[in-house]
Enzyme design. Structure first.
Site, mmCIF file in Angstrom:
data_model
loop_
_atom_site.group_PDB
_atom_site.id
_atom_site.type_symbol
_atom_site.label_atom_id
_atom_site.label_comp_id
_atom_site.label_asym_id
_atom_site.label_seq_id
_atom_site.Cartn_x
_atom_site.Cartn_y
_atom_site.Cartn_z
ATOM 1 N N ASP A 293 13.974 -55.147 32.314
ATOM 2 C CA ASP A 293 13.928 -53.807 31.722
ATOM 3 C C ASP A 293 13.629 -53.946 30.239
ATOM 4 O O ASP A 293 13.835 -55.009 29.642
ATOM 5 C CB ASP A 293 15.269 -53.096 31.934
ATOM 6 C CG ASP A 293 15.252 -51.623 31.554
ATOM 7 O OD1 ASP A 293 14.152 -51.046 31.432
ATOM 8 O OD2 ASP A 293 16.349 -51.048 31.381
ATOM 9 N N HIS A 294 13.124 -52.883 29.642
ATOM 10 C CA HIS A 294 12.950 -52.821 28.196
ATOM 11 C C HIS A 294 14.176 -52.151 27.576
ATOM 12 O O HIS A 294 14.574 -51.059 28.004
ATOM 13 C CB HIS A 294 11.706 -51.996 27.840
ATOM 14 C CG HIS A 294 10.414 -52.675 28.183
ATOM 15 N ND1 HIS A 294 9.346 -52.011 28.754
ATOM 16 C CD2 HIS A 294 10.016 -53.965 28.039
ATOM 17 C CE1 HIS A 294 8.346 -52.862 28.932
ATOM 18 N NE2 HIS A 294 8.730 -54.053 28.511
ATOM 19 N N TYR A 472 14.225 -47.309 30.127
ATOM 20 C CA TYR A 472 14.082 -46.853 31.509
ATOM 21 C C TYR A 472 12.831 -47.402 32.189
ATOM 22 O O TYR A 472 12.070 -46.674 32.808
ATOM 23 C CB TYR A 472 14.108 -45.320 31.576
ATOM 24 C CG TYR A 472 15.092 -44.698 30.621
ATOM 25 C CD1 TYR A 472 16.419 -45.147 30.562
ATOM 26 C CD2 TYR A 472 14.711 -43.696 29.744
ATOM 27 C CE1 TYR A 472 17.318 -44.594 29.674
ATOM 28 C CE2 TYR A 472 15.605 -43.147 28.850
ATOM 29 C CZ TYR A 472 16.905 -43.601 28.811
ATOM 30 O OH TYR A 472 17.799 -43.060 27.913
ATOM 31 N N HIS A 473 12.686 -48.739 32.116
ATOM 32 C CA HIS A 473 11.572 -49.406 32.774
ATOM 33 C C HIS A 473 12.068 -50.510 33.710
ATOM 34 O O HIS A 473 11.584 -51.636 33.664
ATOM 35 C CB HIS A 473 10.628 -50.008 31.728
ATOM 36 C CG HIS A 473 10.040 -49.012 30.794
ATOM 37 N ND1 HIS A 473 9.536 -49.360 29.551
ATOM 38 C CD2 HIS A 473 9.856 -47.668 30.917
ATOM 39 C CE1 HIS A 473 9.082 -48.283 28.947
ATOM 40 N NE2 HIS A 473 9.273 -47.241 29.745
ATOM 41 N N PRO A 474 13.020 -50.240 34.617
ATOM 42 C CA PRO A 474 13.523 -51.303 35.491
ATOM 43 C C PRO A 474 12.463 -51.734 36.498
ATOM 44 O O PRO A 474 11.738 -50.913 37.066
ATOM 45 C CB PRO A 474 14.723 -50.649 36.188
ATOM 46 C CG PRO A 474 14.389 -49.191 36.200
ATOM 47 C CD PRO A 474 13.669 -48.942 34.901
#
Length: 538
Positions: A293-294, A472-474
């Site tokens: 994630d980021h 919110y980049h899982p």
């Protein structure tokens, strides 16, 4: 059980595309199952509406991680869409494909057909770019991509000027030949409306008699028959329902729900499955691992000049912006609040851009209380946010019990490597360097707490530990690769050693891409659907 050729689980960014493409020829019957409701609301159509869904349990799973050791023991919020269109119906719509090297790394990890030159046709296929068709862009795809540059706030132009004064490269198109440089983001909008895969792929496809979409269906587990996956068991309106898949079940439930569903169906690490009381049907230890994630942090500033704070803070200002949108389909209501930004090297010796920045002409704090909602700061303000592009920390997502209604345990293990901690310090230094540019000093009254007092490398790292959050980049939790000991699916997205089952969503990313991941997730869906159709012909 009612039977279909294909059962697709999840009508999100990927599932909407997969179901539309699989039903396109008319040769196959397709069932699409969505846990949430339809995306008919006005707030899913207007771009600024994502602020309404941020803390809305009716359309958002509202997950949180387990306490993160390197982030002060905090639980980090993880919103995920619980509605037709999935997270693509509630996100901020920044359209970034990722860096060329990201996909070349996918190929180098043993996944033929996934290098940049291989995925570029799929990116072009899914989009219609406002500037027209060209070497890097599509001209007749379903998703409409709009540059925000013509309508950005004047203070965002000051950010771009500050980057020039800092001798940072400029970039007119992050989705063009290269990703590095300062510029303005594209968004997936059509005439001021959200252009999601649900709106552009699924809505037109629903007219087909061979496609059936059911809402409010939560899939509990996969059905095994004769050693292969033959369907799904689910709940709808409090009653148990089952559906058979003559050809394949395709999981498009996302980076948290897809591995959880695999595990509840006996596919995963045998030791973990035994510990939670699930029979192991296929030992695949990589399921749920490799989660990436980021993680980002914002620096807040009081402005000497007007920003969007006043316009968004008061009913009169909101009314003016709404009227502008109604009359012209332009203005802040038609855009993302993340307007300018870019991809930069934190140190001159970095071989690629390793930091992403967002410049926002609106400053707001994300409240801990979901009932508080999102609101602008009560003064003219803006913020500058950054995240490392390719973190090396790896986490996991896991089912906690055989109960399918229980949320998965999410452990990203943010900042668990020295590499990631070094990049956090580089990001803080880069923000400060840009903010010292004359164009930005001229509009800045002061930097605000809690970042203002963080000056040394140790203080910048400590600030990030206690004030960062997910952007919110899982992805990566059912990774693609050739080795069943280290990956969950092969290069054709088939689950290793399990017939009749594929995963087609952000779970399959071997490594996270630079930038926002909605565009590459849609690309994966385009390629994955094409593979399924091709294999169905053989």
């Amino acid at each position: 059980m009612e039977a279909f050729d294909f059962v697709v689980v999840g009508a999100g960014s990927a599932g909407s595309i997969v179901a539309a493409r699989l039903s396109e020829s008319g040769r196959h019957s397709v069932l699409l199952l969505e846990a949430g409701g339809p995306d008919r609301s006005f707030w899913f159509k207007i771009p600024v509406g994502y602020a309404r869904s941020y803390y809305d349990p009716a359309v958002n799973w509202m997950y949180s991680t387990e306490p993160e050791a390197e982030l002060g023991g905090r639980r980090i919020y993880q919103p995920r869409g619980k509605v037709q269109g999935g997270s693509g119906s509630i996100n901020a719509m920044i359209f970034v494909r990722g860096a060329r090297e990201d996909f070349d790394d996918w190929r180098a990890a043993g996944n033929p057909g996934w290098a940049y030159e291989d995925v570029l046709p799929a990116f072009r296929k899914l989009e219609t770019h406002e500037t027209g068709e060209g070497p890097w862009h599509g001209g007749d795809g379903p998703i409409r991509v709009t540059p925000m540059r013509p309508g950005i706030h004047s203070i965002s132009k000051a950010f771009l000027a500050g980057c020039r004064e800092t001798q940072l490269p400029e970039n007119e198109d992050f989705n063009g030949e290269r990703i590095e440089g300062a510029g303005v983001y594209d968004v997936n909008t059509r005439s001021g409306l959200r252009s999601s895969s649900s709106r552009e792929y699924l809505h037109p496809a629903r007219r087909r008699p061979n496609l059936k979409l059911l809402h409010g269906v939560e899939v509990d587990r996969l059905v095994w028959r004769d050693g292969r996956i033959a369907g799904v068991e689910a709940r709808q309106g409090g009653r148990a329902v089952s559906f058979a898949a003559r050809r394949e079940v395709v999981l498009c439930a996302g980076a948290f729900a897809s591995p959880k569903l695999l595990q509840l169906s006996g596919i995963g690490d045998g030791a973990h499955l035994g510990a939670i009381g699930v029979e192991t049907r296929r030992h695949l230890p990589a399921v749920g691992r490799n989660l990436q994630d980021h993680v980002c942090a914002s620096f807040y500033y009081r402005s000497r000049v007007p920003t969007l704070n006043a316009a968004f803070a008061y009913p009169a200002g909101q009314a003016r912006l709404a009227l502008q949108w109604l009359l012209t389909r332009r203005g802040p209501f038609a855009m993302s609040v993340n307007q300018a930004g870019g991809f930069f090297r934190g140190r001159p010796d970095r071989t690629r851009a390793n930091l992403q920045l967002y410049f926002n002409p609106l400053s707001y704090r994300i409240p801990d209380d979901p009932k508080a909602g999102l609101a602008p700061e009560p003064y003219p303000g803006f913020l500058l946010c950054f995240n490392p592009c390719r973190p090396t920390s790896r986490g996991e997502v896991s089912a906690q019990s055989p109960d399918p209604a229980a949320a998965p345990a999410i452990r990203p293990n943010y900042l668990s490597t020295e590499h990631d901690r070094e990049e956090v310090v580089e990001g803080g230094r880069l923000v400060r360097r840009i903010m010292e540019a004359p164009a930005l000093r001229a509009i800045t009254a002061e930097e605000l707490e809690p970042s203002r007092s963080a000056r040394s490398d140790e203080e910048l790292l400590d600030y990030f530990r206690h004030n960062s959050g997910s952007i919110y980049h899982p992805c990566g939790s059912a990774a693609m690769g050739p080795d069943p000991a280290r990956s969950a699916v092969d290069a054709r997205l088939r689950v290793h050693g399990v017939e009749g089952l594929r995963v087609v969503d952000a779970s399959i990313f071997p490594n996270i891409t630079a930038g926002n991941i909605n565009a590459p997730t849609m690309m994966v869906a385009e390629k994955g659907a094409a593979m399924i159709v091709e294999d169905a012909r053989s």
